[in-house]
Design an enzyme around this catalytic site. Structure first.
Site, short mmCIF file in Angstrom:
data_model
loop_
_atom_site.label_atom_id
_atom_site.label_comp_id
_atom_site.label_asym_id
_atom_site.label_seq_id
_atom_site.Cartn_x
_atom_site.Cartn_y
_atom_site.Cartn_z
CB ILE A 1 -0.65 10.10 13.12
CG1 ILE A 1 0.78 9.40 13.28
CG2 ILE A 1 -1.59 9.44 12.10
CD1 ILE A 1 0.80 8.04 13.78
CB ALA A 2 1.90 14.59 10.88
CD GLU B 1 -13.61 11.51 10.69
OE1 GLU B 1 -12.74 12.45 11.20
OE2 GLU B 1 -14.76 11.41 11.48
CG ASN C 1 -2.86 9.61 3.45
OD1 ASN C 1 -1.76 9.23 3.02
ND2 ASN C 1 -3.03 10.86 4.57
CE1 TYR D 1 -3.61 6.07 11.41
CE2 TYR D 1 -5.02 6.62 9.19
CZ TYR D 1 -4.10 6.87 10.49
OH TYR D 1 -3.81 8.39 10.70
C1 LIG Z 1 1.20 8.29 7.13
C2 LIG Z 1 2.74 8.75 7.90
C3 LIG Z 1 2.25 9.37 9.21
C4 LIG Z 1 3.59 7.59 8.08
O1 LIG Z 1 4.57 7.99 8.84
P1 LIG Z 1 5.85 7.09 8.64
O2 LIG Z 1 6.79 7.46 10.02
O3 LIG Z 1 6.80 7.24 7.60
O4 LIG Z 1 5.56 5.64 8.75
P2 LIG Z 1 6.31 4.30 9.35
O5 LIG Z 1 7.95 4.26 8.92
O6 LIG Z 1 6.25 4.08 10.91
O7 LIG Z 1 5.49 3.15 8.41
C5 LIG Z 1 4.56 2.46 9.15
C6 LIG Z 1 3.65 1.81 8.14
O8 LIG Z 1 3.07 2.71 7.37
C7 LIG Z 1 2.62 2.31 6.21
N1 LIG Z 1 3.58 3.24 5.31
C8 LIG Z 1 4.03 4.39 5.69
N2 LIG Z 1 4.41 4.99 4.73
C9 LIG Z 1 4.05 4.42 3.46
C10 LIG Z 1 4.20 4.69 2.27
N3 LIG Z 1 4.93 5.85 1.68
N4 LIG Z 1 3.70 3.98 1.21
C11 LIG Z 1 2.95 2.77 1.71
N5 LIG Z 1 2.92 2.49 3.20
C12 LIG Z 1 3.27 3.21 3.96
C13 LIG Z 1 3.50 0.72 6.26
O9 LIG Z 1 2.46 -0.26 6.31
C14 LIG Z 1 4.60 0.88 7.14
O10 LIG Z 1 4.78 -0.28 7.63
P3 LIG Z 1 6.06 -1.02 6.81
O11 LIG Z 1 7.32 -0.02 7.12
O12 LIG Z 1 6.25 -2.46 7.86
O13 LIG Z 1 5.57 -1.28 5.61
C15 LIG Z 1 3.38 9.78 7.03
O14 LIG Z 1 3.47 9.44 5.71
C16 LIG Z 1 2.96 11.33 7.05
O15 LIG Z 1 3.23 12.01 8.05
N6 LIG Z 1 2.15 11.58 6.06
C17 LIG Z 1 1.63 13.07 5.83
C18 LIG Z 1 0.60 13.17 7.12
C19 LIG Z 1 -0.64 12.21 6.97
O16 LIG Z 1 -1.28 12.12 5.96
N7 LIG Z 1 -1.34 11.58 8.12
C20 LIG Z 1 -2.44 10.90 8.22
C21 LIG Z 1 -3.54 11.76 8.46
S1 LIG Z 1 -4.95 10.72 8.68
#
Ligand SMILES: CC(C)(COP(=O)(O)OP(=O)(O)OC[C@H]1O[C@@H](n2cnc3c(N)ncnc32)[C@H](O)[C@@H]1OP(=O)(O)O)[C@@H](O)C(=O)NCCC(=O)NCCS
Length: 150
Positions: free
Chosen positions: A72-73, A105, A110, A117
């Site tokens: 997921i990204a 995983e 991260n 999750y």
């Molecule tokens: C992880 C990732 C997919 C989150 O995407 P996102 O669209 O920014 O996430 P959302 O805005 O939907 O946030 C949902 C929840 O995720 C968590 N979250 C997201 N970003 C966060 C951050 N920087 N720090 C802490 N918690 C975070 C929180 O629980 C958040 O809920 P909240 O807004 O109620 O606090 C994004 O940071 C990403 O693409 N990272 C790089 C790729 C990656 O590492 N993917 C996972 C591989 S296993």
């Protein structure tokens, strides 16, 4: 932020591969993503902005009643707007209706992903030592079990 969640199609593959290269040290290639388009066990979804831009994507493989989240990204410019929440919610609703569990995983460092999750009911089920390379790091296995809800 306006967007819709749609199934991945051929037109998304180039942008997803670009996002993969930006996010991961072992990114999925265009060939791997294209293969997923024709894999009956794979379900890949995309968050698409009104102008057709890619905000994020997520991929799932299903084997019998087991669901394996591949990735997921979200585009760095679109983060913290709930896009990953929406993508993961699609798989969790599918899982609650159809699967025994969803598992994945994640790199132990991260924190954003682990928080995401946990928010969606996944719990740490174990670790795989030095699972990742570039840099070497443990994987945390996170699982959401649906059996108890049935
Ligand atoms: C992880 C990732 C997919 C989150 O995407 P996102 O669209 O920014 O996430 P959302 O805005 O939907 O946030 C949902 C929840 O995720 C968590 N979250 C997201 N970003 C966060 C951050 N920087 N720090 C802490 N918690 C975070 C929180 O629980 C958040 O809920 P909240 O807004 O109620 O606090 C994004 O940071 C990403 O693409 N990272 C790089 C790729 C990656 O590492 N993917 C996972 C591989 S296993």
């Amino acid at each position: 932020m306006e967007y819709t969640i749609v199934p991945m199609d051929r037109s998304h593959v180039g942008q997803i591969a670009e996002l993969e290269r930006e996010c991961f040290s072992a990114p999925w290639s265009e060939a791997m993503l294209t293969e997923a388009l024709f894999d009956a066990q794979a379900s890949f979804i995309v968050a698409e902005s009104e102008d057709g831009g890619l905000l994020g994507y997520a991929g799932l493989h299903v084997v019998l009643d087991e669901g394996y989240i591949d990735n997921i990204a979200v585009d760095p410019n679109a983060r913290r707007h709930g896009v990953a929440d929406e993508l993961l919610d699609v798989f969790c609703r599918f899982g609650a209706a159809n699967l025994a569990f969803l598992t994945l995983e994640v790199r132990a460092s991260n924190e954003p992903a682990i928080a995401l999750y946990r928010k969606h009911g996944f719990e740490e089920a174990g670790r795989r030592k030095d699972y990742y390379t570039k840099p070497k790091e443990d994987a945390v296995i996170m699982t959401r079990d649906f059996k108890k809800l049935r």
